[in-house]
Design an enzyme around this catalytic site. Structure first.
Site, PDB file in Angstrom:
ATOM      1  CD1 TRP A   1      19.840  -2.484 -73.918  1.00 44.33           C
ATOM      2  CD2 TRP A   1      18.500  -1.572 -72.392  1.00 44.33           C
ATOM      3  NE1 TRP A   1      20.617  -2.108 -72.852  1.00 44.33           N
ATOM      4  CE2 TRP A   1      19.821  -1.551 -71.893  1.00 44.33           C
ATOM      5  CE3 TRP A   1      17.481  -1.052 -71.603  1.00 44.33           C
ATOM      6  CZ2 TRP A   1      20.153  -1.024 -70.627  1.00 44.33           C
ATOM      7  CZ3 TRP A   1      17.824  -0.536 -70.341  1.00 44.33           C
ATOM      8  CH2 TRP A   1      19.136  -0.523 -69.879  1.00 44.33           C
ATOM      9  CG  ASP A   2      20.415   2.607 -76.044  1.00 42.14           C
ATOM     10  OD1 ASP A   2      20.609   1.518 -75.491  1.00 42.14           O
ATOM     11  OD2 ASP A   2      21.324   3.371 -76.399  1.00 42.14           O
TER      12      ASP A   2
ATOM     13  CD  GLU B   1      26.758  -2.756 -71.400  1.00 42.26           C
ATOM     14  OE1 GLU B   1      27.414  -1.706 -71.562  1.00 42.26           O
ATOM     15  OE2 GLU B   1      26.101  -3.290 -72.304  1.00 42.26           O
TER      16      GLU B   1
ATOM     17  CE  LYS C   1      29.004   1.403 -69.971  1.00 41.60           C
ATOM     18  NZ  LYS C   1      28.723   0.427 -71.049  1.00 41.60           N
ATOM     19  CD  GLN C   2      23.638   1.532 -68.582  1.00 39.65           C
ATOM     20  OE1 GLN C   2      24.490   1.310 -69.424  1.00 39.65           O
ATOM     21  NE2 GLN C   2      22.390   1.815 -68.885  1.00 39.65           N
TER      22      GLN C   2
END
Lengths: 761, 761
Positions: A354-355, A483, A595-596
């Site tokens: 999905w990047d 994640e 994480k993000q």
């Protein structure tokens, strides 16, 4: 962190050989042309550590899944882009001594990636074990004019050697993927031919049966040149070109390669097509092709360049990222996509994540023709049937796009990701909105977009549960973009994107009903959509459950998030970082550490839906707990920080991705470059520092400039306009280079931008 | 479900060859003696489908972990019990035709496991492809008197064949594990010797370097017998014994094998020891050894038997389970434990799970000398240091026992299990309580028990979080016994067992302080325990968070359980069952469906802590959502159902495990038997139907009898008393066979049980 290359605004320069870091250098020196690419390997034999890697887009193999404990629903295969036949090899001999920079004495060495003109250049000054002193200069490029062509010029001069120089250009089909799950050979031989003029090698992938043909033609310019010998074997062809040389003398060797694949040609024409193309290239000659290449890159930069004044390191970083993105994807072929490592390594199998939608699409929207972004959308449209099969396999309706894919089938096998990281479906729906919002190309919706939106909406509608106790729809058992949480309930971002998808789909339905009535009736019938479906979607939108904390004024990443010990990363002993190398997985999951971007990912996607106060509150709450251990994290934070006026934070976040590979920040660039996150540094500048937004079809800017920079500029394509934005500490200048008068908004104020004119503020 | 064997109260009888289900038959016909065992393979060559499997307790190999995606903290190896050299093989020839039941015409065949006397018997009537008609009778047993001895009698009679009969007994070290992760050979040769008298083969496991020596001596009784030949090779030895035979004639061949291992003997004495032991066995002779074996099994049954009248199927089932438990574990060696498949297959690597403490321990407490249960506890005591290392690896204090282990190190590699299924620590603490409560042997606590309890308590104290919003201690990120939930917060069972462990540890500390003052001071110093630790534990006990729903009157399996769609298994279309074969993992996780007792597991462990009403409410709530897809599930439900008066439910649950393997209920018995769950059917009868409990050192019964049965009886050892409980539809008779007068409680009423007398109700 390790920097092995010198700073330069337009080049990446390695000044000496790094035998211990050769894989890192090879990754950094990768070149490609969107159709194929390779690592910065040497043409000649190198007996030191090297990872020989050449990759041809779309040529993949379904490698049998390796798993510890099988879970129902796992895919049987991981489709990966293959390490393709080595077609650039040229063995070099001085009499009977073979050139090898690992065993020869190297007096001087330089490897240089020329980003401005799109080629790799090497020079070296070496003495053989027996004392022959020669120098070499090698230029290689992958043509961006004719994407099947690779051209190499290999020049050798003699310092003190008198004798015979031999160039042995070869093509070798006996290659393996280092990351093969069961160490299998993925290729089988189909055809080989070689004579003194040309040589051709055709290999076929097992199972998928893609054919790849490569033809080479070679020329040697020098004294007493001749072709002495030819080898024509299964999986291997070569020629032996010799010339005599004297001290002070020079020989120039040229290798032309054309690569054709069964993705574009019939298998029985493949070898002939390669031969035809290589002959044409050789006829044009290296000098001509090279000039074409340089001019083409200059044209590309004229649209895509970002300049940064007063900071060579930043300038090199952003250009490197743009350069490598274009090496990976140019958008002509809607069956190709953007692998996380592009053509620079094997990890992640060159598959689509999905990047692409979340990070790369906005970059291509801004810097390239809109047809390119459109092709990225069509890629997913073509996988719609597979996405429906995927949803059905998991017991759901509609379409669930895979987490990792090559041909539309899921490749990944971690249940917490494969089955649960379903927010990807939201990103794919969002990309349609993003494209239409940016380009104004509403024709995409009746043609392709609505089908994808409707099937994704159907998935969401089947994936929610109505919970009578709450009187709300909830989404259980998901993994969000962060994640470092698995199998959580009501991940706010997932719930938010699910409801948004339903809203957007309904609004597109309304648009189609009003503007494309016949097509809409057709589509409803094709998709089997009923009014009940629309009513159900409306009900979900109205009653979607969102975890919030009113007191803190924040959206909660998921149910129960506040039960965690809430600790700032800054208060954590540094020895624990990065967490993913120091903590066991359960400890990471229990912690608050992120994480993000997760809640903030929605604020990036659905920027217009949230107030500055909401963005500020949530940024203030979540960013201090974020470890940014994904290369996709900093850019989102940089953009939101810029928006809420945290300029230093925005710059700090920018720095974390801008030179991720050049500085080997994560100590893993030897495996390949982080291609998809490279788009992030462009986003940080354009959407972040310059505050670009498109709202209701109108272009907005709200620029600032980081203190460390003197100035910066970039260009964007926007609905037929080519606009240059230049910012320094005194002023912002917006120039229209192509297109007619139109209104833009700077810091919220409407301004008329004249054709070929500019606005200065 | 598939039944290939005939009903019999004392035997498992296969009446014909099942070439398509030979692996199933081999599993069912497994025999062993607690030290070693093997599947019901034929001695002679069989060219059909077979899984040759011989296993020697404690001889393991650390097989390199296979995993799809590595997570920090995973073990590098999975220690598994190896398929050991094949020592029972005997090739049989009629002249030059080799006997092979797959290719010869089989007129009659019978394979029969004699549970009463502990041996495997086969007979067959066959004709060779060339027309030789012979019959065979084969008896094999693994001695329970001398656990290194295997004895085989192989009798052949001729119907119409005249010629030479050859027996070629061999021992073969070239064996592989079918479940090897990377198809490696785990054994290497050490020593081989063979002459006409004896043969010896010594093999060594790679890495762990265990030596296993096997010696064989063979005898042939018949006409013109001689030993014609000997093969003495690396990894293989054999002898060739021949005799002449005529129609109506008979030859009897005997093979004696002694297996010794470096776990008990020095490596340099191993082969000699095997030779000495086999010589002794051969001297004793088959008839004598066989009689010994039969008598020993009769003695064992005299204590361990459960009789069921009027239901041959149930009778066979319970005896089979008891028989196989004793084949697997006899308790003399505190370094051995009970693998889920015992010596009957390779799955789960023969490793130790919490099954031992939760299910097997009570069986051995009831049926065998208390030293055996004590050895099961000492097994974990010996692994305490490894359990501390394991906790430290995960960033925790104290000891976390592994989920799966051989030598104390964790072997399993699924993060949701390995790192999160931590309730196992509670089961291991509970086993200490269970042992002391049952036996009254408080000496175990100062000697071993307290150290284990204190380190487990320390782990729990470091694993909880104090949550200021709730004012409670919580436990995030766990997997409960119901593995159909992963990474949940505040699993009620885990929280309950954690707090209970702290309570019990504190009560043991108090007991030691009062009764073993010196030792207690010593232990506190050794363990570095301070008053602060005790205070902290008290605080956790007082403020532990337990998810409950007051309205429903149930404990909640975990936070958010009521958000799920609560559906009864009975309302689910049968096509979905079993879920683990039909649903993807995420769908299982989202659902309310329960794999095995979770909240109810605590009610089984801490039975005395809960009221009947609590048990009833929670049973009524959870059991209808339970799919019992673990073989460990039904027995717990059977026991609680019996307690709350759901007699039919208790019987229904009993039936689900009683003949799990005999009826191949889960369609996976071909991989091996479900040894640990076999204890469950004994528990269902003794703790369930007969309502046995031990409270405050006193023995309670509350018996009922399932309608389908005429009567049932069992014996238990209890603190020096051997008691027989007999129940039929009219009365309960409790007889004391050994021991002095003491009080017991029947249906809550105290009764005096006289020495050698009985009570009838």
């Amino acid at each position: 962190m390790k920097q092995i290359c010198r700073m330069d605004e337009w080049k990446v320069i390695e000044d000496k050989l790094h035998p211990g870091d050769n894989r890192l250098a090879e990754s950094l020196m990768s070149i490609g042309n969107g159709q194929m690419g390779m690592r910065g390997n040497f043409e000649e034999t190198y007996s030191g550590d090297t990872h020989q890697g050449t990759y041809v887009g779309g040529i993949y193999y379904p490698d049998k899944t390796r798993v510890g404990w099988w879970k129902n629903g796992y895919p049987e295969y991981f489709a990966k882009v293959l390490n393709a036949p080595n077609v650039t090899g040229v063995r070099v001999f001085a009499d009977d001594e073979e050139l090898d920079l690992h065993t020869w004495k190297v007096h001087e060495f330089k490897r240089e990636l020329n980003m401005k003109h799109g080629y790799l250049y090497r020079e070296f000054d070496v003495t053989s074990p027996e004392g022959k002193h020669i120098k070499g200069k090698v230029t290689r490029f992958f043509s961006i004019i004719d994407a099947s062509i690779i051209a190499i010029k290999y020049e050798v001069t003699s310092e003190d050697f008198e004798g015979k120089i031999t160039f042995q250009p070869y093509m070798d089909g006996d290659v393996r993927n280092e990351d093969a799950n069961y160490d299998e050979d993925f290729w089988m031989p189909v055809h080989h031919e070689a004579d003194k003029e040309q040589a051709v090698l055709t290999m076929r992938t097992r199972k998928t049966e893609f054919d790849v043909s490569a033809a080479m033609t070679n020329q040697l310019v020098g004294q007493e040149t001749k072709v002495e010998d030819v080898v024509n074997k299964e999986e291997y062809v070569d020629q032996k070109h010799t010339a005599s040389i004297k001290p002070g003398g020079k020989v120039s060797f040229y290798k032309y390669v054309a690569v054709t694949t069964s993705r574009y040609f019939n298998k029985n024409e493949l070898a002939d097509e390669a031969k035809k193309q290589v002959a044409k290239a050789a006829d044009s000659g290296f000098t001509f092709l090279f000039k074409q290449q340089m001019e083409a890159w200059e044209r590309r930069w004229n649209h895509a360049d970002v300049t940064i004044g007063g900071d060579t390191s930043a300038q090199q970083g952003i250009r490197y990222n743009i350069f490598q993105l274009y090496n990976t994807y140019t958008g002509e072929d809607a069956l190709l996509n953007i692998g996380p490592k592009g053509f620079t390594g094997e990890k992640y199998g060159g598959s689509t994540y999905w990047d692409t939608e979340a990070y790369c699409l906005p970059f291509y929207l801004g810097t390239a023709d809109s047809s390119i972004a459109r092709n990225l959308l069509i890629y997913r449209y073509r996988h719609l049937e597979k996405a429906k099969e995927n949803a059905a396999k998991l017991g759901m309706e509609g379409a669930l796009y895979p987490m990792v894919t090559m041909n539309g089938e899921e490749s990944h096998n971690e249940w917490e990701i494969t089955f649960e990281e379903i927010h990807r479906n939201g990103a794919i729906a969002h990309a349609i909105w993003n494209y239409v919002n940016y380009t104004g190309d509403t024709s995409y919706l009746p043609e392709y977009g609505f089908e994808v939106l409707a099937e994704i909406s159907r998935y969401w509608a089947s994936r929610v549960n109505y919970n009578p106790r709450k009187g709300k729809y909830i989404i259980l058992g998901v993994t969000g973009p962060n994640e470092y949480e698995n199998n959580v309930n009501n991940n706010w971002h997932t719930n938010r994107m699910a409801a948004w998808t339903l809203e957007y789909t309904l609004s597109v339905a309304l648009y189609l009903e009003r503007n494309h009535q016949k097509r809409f009736v057709e589509l409803k019938s094709k998709l089997g959509l009923k009014e009940d479906d629309f009513d159900h979607w409306k009900d979900i939108i109205e009653h979607m459950y969102y975890p919030v904390d009113e007191q803190l004024g924040v959206y909660l990443q998921q149910d129960g998030f506040l039960d965690k010990d809430l600790i700032r990363v800054a208060d954590l002993d540094e020895k624990h970082l990065p967490l993913n190398q120091n903590w066991s997985w359960d400890r990471i999951l229990r912690s608050c550490f992120i994480k993000q971007a997760d809640v903030l990912q929605s604020m990036y996607f659905l920027n217009h839906r949230f107030t500055l106060e909401e963005k500020k509150n949530n940024f203030d709450f979540y960013e201090p707990m974020t470890v940014h251990e994904s290369s996709l994290s900093p850019c989102v934070h940089s953009i939101i920080a810029a928006e809420i006026g945290y300029e230093e934070k925005a710059y700090e976040m920018y720095l974390r991705t801008a030179r991720l590979d050049l500085d080997n920040y994560n100590n893993d660039t030897e495996d390949g470059l982080h291609i998809t996150s490279m788009a992030g540094s462009w986003l940080s500048i354009v959407h972040g520092f310059a505050g670009m937004r498109v709202e209701k079809g109108e272009l907005h800017f709200k620029p600032f400039i980081p203190k460390a920079w003197g100035d910066y500029s970039f260009k964007i394509n926007f609905r037929g306009h080519l606009i240059k934005v230049s910012v320094n500490h005194q002023q912002v200048v917006i120039t229209q280079e192509e297109g007619s008068d139109f209104a833009i908004f700077i810091n919220g104020e409407e301004k008329q931008l004249p054709a070929e004119g500019n606005i200065t503020i």
